[in-house]
Scaffold this motif. Structure first.
Motif, mmCIF file in Angstrom:
data_model
loop_
_atom_site.group_PDB
_atom_site.id
_atom_site.type_symbol
_atom_site.label_atom_id
_atom_site.label_comp_id
_atom_site.label_asym_id
_atom_site.label_seq_id
_atom_site.Cartn_x
_atom_site.Cartn_y
_atom_site.Cartn_z
ATOM 1 N N ILE A 198 0.885 -1.168 0.000
ATOM 2 C CA ILE A 198 0.000 0.000 0.000
ATOM 3 C C ILE A 198 0.922 1.218 0.000
ATOM 4 C CG2 ILE A 198 -0.301 -0.007 2.534
ATOM 5 C CD1 ILE A 198 -3.316 0.853 1.822
ATOM 6 N N ASN A 199 1.294 1.661 -1.209
ATOM 7 C CA ASN A 199 2.357 2.671 -1.333
ATOM 8 C C ASN A 199 2.107 3.700 -2.439
ATOM 9 O OD1 ASN A 199 2.740 1.022 -3.514
ATOM 10 N ND2 ASN A 199 4.695 0.169 -2.824
ATOM 11 N N GLY A 200 0.867 3.794 -2.914
ATOM 12 C CA GLY A 200 0.538 4.892 -3.809
ATOM 13 C C GLY A 200 0.652 4.601 -5.289
ATOM 14 N N ALA A 201 0.535 5.671 -6.058
ATOM 15 C CA ALA A 201 0.313 5.570 -7.507
ATOM 16 C C ALA A 201 1.473 4.954 -8.281
ATOM 17 C CB ALA A 201 -0.010 6.942 -8.073
ATOM 18 N N THR A 202 2.718 5.165 -7.841
ATOM 19 C CA THR A 202 3.850 4.504 -8.496
ATOM 20 C C THR A 202 4.776 3.838 -7.490
ATOM 21 O OG1 THR A 202 5.095 6.597 -8.564
ATOM 22 C CG2 THR A 202 3.827 5.997 -10.544
ATOM 23 N N VAL A 211 1.996 15.420 1.960
ATOM 24 C CA VAL A 211 1.132 16.078 2.953
ATOM 25 C C VAL A 211 1.564 15.811 4.393
ATOM 26 C CG1 VAL A 211 -0.889 16.213 1.470
ATOM 27 C CG2 VAL A 211 -0.520 14.146 2.806
ATOM 28 N N TYR A 212 2.252 14.690 4.629
ATOM 29 C CA TYR A 212 2.726 14.376 5.988
ATOM 30 C C TYR A 212 4.177 13.884 5.933
ATOM 31 C CZ TYR A 212 -2.042 14.697 7.823
ATOM 32 O OH TYR A 212 -3.285 15.150 8.205
ATOM 33 N N PRO A 213 5.122 14.805 5.626
ATOM 34 C CA PRO A 213 6.525 14.385 5.506
ATOM 35 C C PRO A 213 7.127 13.892 6.825
ATOM 36 C CG PRO A 213 6.334 16.779 5.445
ATOM 37 C CD PRO A 213 4.945 16.234 5.369
ATOM 38 N N GLU A 214 6.503 14.247 7.940
ATOM 39 C CA GLU A 214 7.043 13.837 9.240
ATOM 40 C C GLU A 214 6.757 12.368 9.573
ATOM 41 O OE1 GLU A 214 2.880 15.483 10.036
ATOM 42 O OE2 GLU A 214 4.565 15.849 8.661
ATOM 43 N N ILE A 215 5.845 11.739 8.848
ATOM 44 C CA ILE A 215 5.499 10.330 9.107
ATOM 45 C C ILE A 215 6.425 9.409 8.327
ATOM 46 C CG2 ILE A 215 3.719 8.544 8.786
ATOM 47 C CD1 ILE A 215 1.611 10.673 9.282
ATOM 48 N N ASN A 216 6.881 8.365 8.974
ATOM 49 C CA ASN A 216 7.677 7.338 8.287
ATOM 50 C C ASN A 216 6.699 6.406 7.577
ATOM 51 O OD1 ASN A 216 9.202 5.135 7.501
ATOM 52 N ND2 ASN A 216 10.451 5.104 9.363
ATOM 53 N N TRP A 217 6.370 6.740 6.338
ATOM 54 C CA TRP A 217 5.334 6.000 5.615
ATOM 55 C C TRP A 217 5.760 4.589 5.243
ATOM 56 C CZ3 TRP A 217 0.451 7.170 5.661
ATOM 57 C CH2 TRP A 217 0.062 8.489 5.915
ATOM 58 N N ILE A 218 7.044 4.390 5.055
ATOM 59 C CA ILE A 218 7.514 3.037 4.749
ATOM 60 C C ILE A 218 7.215 2.116 5.934
ATOM 61 C CG2 ILE A 218 9.549 1.610 4.336
ATOM 62 C CD1 ILE A 218 10.740 3.967 2.782
ATOM 63 N N GLU A 219 7.583 2.599 7.109
ATOM 64 C CA GLU A 219 7.331 1.792 8.308
ATOM 65 C C GLU A 219 5.835 1.675 8.582
ATOM 66 O OE1 GLU A 219 6.416 0.803 12.325
ATOM 67 O OE2 GLU A 219 6.136 2.823 11.508
ATOM 68 N N ALA A 220 5.096 2.749 8.349
ATOM 69 C CA ALA A 220 3.653 2.737 8.606
ATOM 70 C C ALA A 220 2.935 1.735 7.704
ATOM 71 C CB ALA A 220 3.070 4.134 8.399
ATOM 72 N N SER A 221 3.314 1.707 6.435
ATOM 73 C CA SER A 221 2.658 0.763 5.511
ATOM 74 C C SER A 221 2.986 -0.674 5.884
ATOM 75 C CB SER A 221 3.075 1.048 4.063
ATOM 76 O OG SER A 221 4.416 0.644 3.818
ATOM 77 N N GLN A 222 4.219 -0.902 6.326
ATOM 78 C CA GLN A 222 4.589 -2.250 6.781
ATOM 79 C C GLN A 222 3.748 -2.659 7.993
ATOM 80 O OE1 GLN A 222 8.891 -1.304 7.085
ATOM 81 N NE2 GLN A 222 9.216 -3.196 5.949
ATOM 82 N N ALA A 232 2.241 -10.265 4.372
ATOM 83 C CA ALA A 232 3.657 -9.899 4.344
ATOM 84 C C ALA A 232 3.840 -8.631 3.513
ATOM 85 C CB ALA A 232 4.482 -11.044 3.749
ATOM 86 N N PRO A 233 4.442 -7.582 4.098
ATOM 87 C CA PRO A 233 4.596 -6.323 3.359
ATOM 88 C C PRO A 233 5.613 -6.464 2.219
ATOM 89 C CG PRO A 233 4.981 -6.027 5.726
ATOM 90 C CD PRO A 233 4.978 -7.493 5.458
ATOM 91 N N ILE A 234 5.302 -5.812 1.129
ATOM 92 C CA ILE A 234 6.256 -5.718 0.033
ATOM 93 C C ILE A 234 6.446 -4.235 -0.282
ATOM 94 C CG2 ILE A 234 4.396 -6.122 -1.667
ATOM 95 C CD1 ILE A 234 6.501 -7.381 -3.483
ATOM 96 N N LEU A 235 7.697 -3.791 -0.379
ATOM 97 C CA LEU A 235 8.003 -2.372 -0.519
ATOM 98 C C LEU A 235 8.363 -1.962 -1.937
ATOM 99 C CD1 LEU A 235 10.233 -1.866 2.667
ATOM 100 C CD2 LEU A 235 7.805 -1.304 2.386
ATOM 101 N N PHE A 236 8.953 -2.847 -2.693
ATOM 102 C CA PHE A 236 9.579 -2.452 -3.947
ATOM 103 C C PHE A 236 8.664 -2.800 -5.120
ATOM 104 C CE2 PHE A 236 12.701 -3.766 -0.769
ATOM 105 C CZ PHE A 236 13.254 -2.525 -0.486
#
Length: 456
Positions: A198-202, A211-222, A232-236
């Protein structure tokens, strides 16, 4: 339904109900609603991006928990206007929030998501359930095969290589071969992790980070994928999940389907040779013109449906790992057939199980084949002759047996004429019969159960 386009929803609907519950259009929409609600809850209660009364979480949960066929029809009506299936789910949830007095949070629905964030997670949840259903079915088949392996562990049988009489085996040992092969793949399916993103359009969290640069979105999505969806989270990724986990599961199922076909064909052959009889069910017809026939139709049905399953799964495995640049939609229409692949697989396993439930061993025919093929002892005799230094053992037994039917007395005379084999070993050779020449077949069945059942 008699007017269904495919056999899955018509003739075989009774065999595929649990698969339809997971992978139908209704199932897909229901999973999409669940993911959207879980993401909304995560945004509001974990990341706390907007004021929210925790007591209202129950109301959100009920949108997903109470989702029914009528709700699904409402989503499809919305889709007629939007011409977009995921956007229709978003609007459906917003309408529900209005009715629940939660209009102030409705713009947080689908926050920073692209359609595939919802789709890939939904399909991942469906895949997880589907592979569990398929593995449970497979383990039922393995258990049935294991039971027959124990039942027939000590029953000698003439084996065939190239379709010709060969070194004897036992019926149980031949069953355990299939159990072991299927067990390997069942374990692979059980152990495989289903991935989602769950990481957006691309795939770069662009809108999230803007909109929220202070949030660690990589960790949050995991955290969301792991804790809320139990995947199981996939990032790439690009916009789409590369679908490695779908391919991993389906490749194991392809191998299982091939093994089941192998067993179906062997059972078909053993039935045609008379090694197994099929129990007759009152009222059934085997042929429209030949009243005497009891055809091995369950194994034939299994073989045919497993063939369709393999074809579909092979295409899914290869196609779903390809997407032009960061996104094209050719995967979307193919994913709709994921349930069909599982459906044909389920039909194949269930019909194989049905076929096995009807068979009975025909000891007389099996024994007759052993008695009528004394040439099966050419292998142990020439091996013994090598040990004791007899000249040209293979060639001499080839001369005696190749392309011929011989009797016990022919072998006894041959043994009497041997010059270097000791008398006590000659006695062993004369006592040997195709029925007793089964090597360690029984021990191998025991070894299987000692090795694998002790792990359970």
């Amino acid at each position: 339904m008699i007017n269904a386009l495919t056999a899955l929803d018509g003739r075989y609907a009774g065999l595929t109900k649990e698969i339809a519950d997971i992978f139908s259009e209704y199932g897909l929409i229901k999973h999409r609603v669940f993911v959207e609600i879980e993401w909304l809850k995560f945004i509001l209660t974990d990341l706390k991006l907007a004021p929210f009364n925790d007591l209202s979480t129950e109301k959100l949960d009920k949108i997903a928990q109470n989702f029914d066929l009528e709700d699904a029809r409402n989503v499809k009506e919305i889709e007629k206007k939007t011409n977009h299936d995921v956007k229709a789910v978003e609007y459906f949830i917003k309408d529900k929030l209005d009715l629940l007095g939660l209009s102030d949070i409705k713009e947080w629905v689908h926050f920073a998501c692209t359609s595939d964030d919802i789709n890939n997670t939904s399909y991942a949840l469906m895949l997880k359930k589907g592979k569990k259903a398929a593995t449970n079915l497979l383990r039922q088949l393995i258990a049935d095969i294991e039971q027959k392996a124990l039942q027939y562990k000590s029953v000698p049988m003439m084996a065939r290589t190239h379709g010709q009489p060969a070194t004897p085996t036992t019926v149980g040992k031949e069953f355990i071969n299939f159990a072991w092969r299927m067990l390997q793949e069942a374990d692979v399916m059980d152990q495989s992790r289903v991935q989602a993103k769950i990481n957006g359009a691309t795939g770069n969290y662009n809108a999230h980070h803007f909109v929220y640069p202070e949030i660690n979105w990589i960790e949050a999505s995991q955290r969301f994928i792991s804790n809320h969806l139990k995947l199981a989270p996939i990032l790439f990724t690009t916009q789409v999940n590369p679908n490695h986990s779908i391919a991993f599961v389906l490749h194991a199922m392809i191998r299982v389907a091939a093994i089941v076909i192998d067993m179906d064909r062997d059972m078909w052959g053993y039935i045609s040779q008379g090694y197994f009889k099929q129990r007759v069910k009152k009222g059934e017809t085997g042929s429209s013109t030949m009243p005497h026939k009891v055809n091995p139709i369950d194994f034939e049905n299994s073989e045919g449906n497993m063939g369709i399953a393999i074809s579909m799964m092979e295409h899914l495995c290869v196609k779903l790992q390809k997407s032009r640049f960061q996104r094209d939609l050719s995967d979307s229409t193919v994913l709709r057939s994921l349930g069909s692949a599982f459906g044909y697989f389920a039909i194949g396993v269930k019909n194989s199980l049905k076929g096995l439930s009807k068979i009975e061993l025909n000891d007389g025919v099996i024994q007759k084949d052993l008695d009528n093929n004394q040439e099966l002892l050419a292998e142990p005799f020439q091996t013994a002759m090598r040990v004791f230094g007899e000249e040209n053992p293979y060639e001499r037994l080839k001369e005696l047996t190749r392309g011929k039917k011989i009797e016990k007395k022919d072998l006894e005379k041959f043994v009497d004429d041997l010059e270097k084999v000791p008398l006590d070993f000659k006695k062993r050779m004369k006592q040997l019969t195709p029925e007793t020449y089964i090597g360690l077949a029984q021990n191998l069945v025991d070894t299987y159960f000692q090795t694998y059942l002790s792990k359970e």
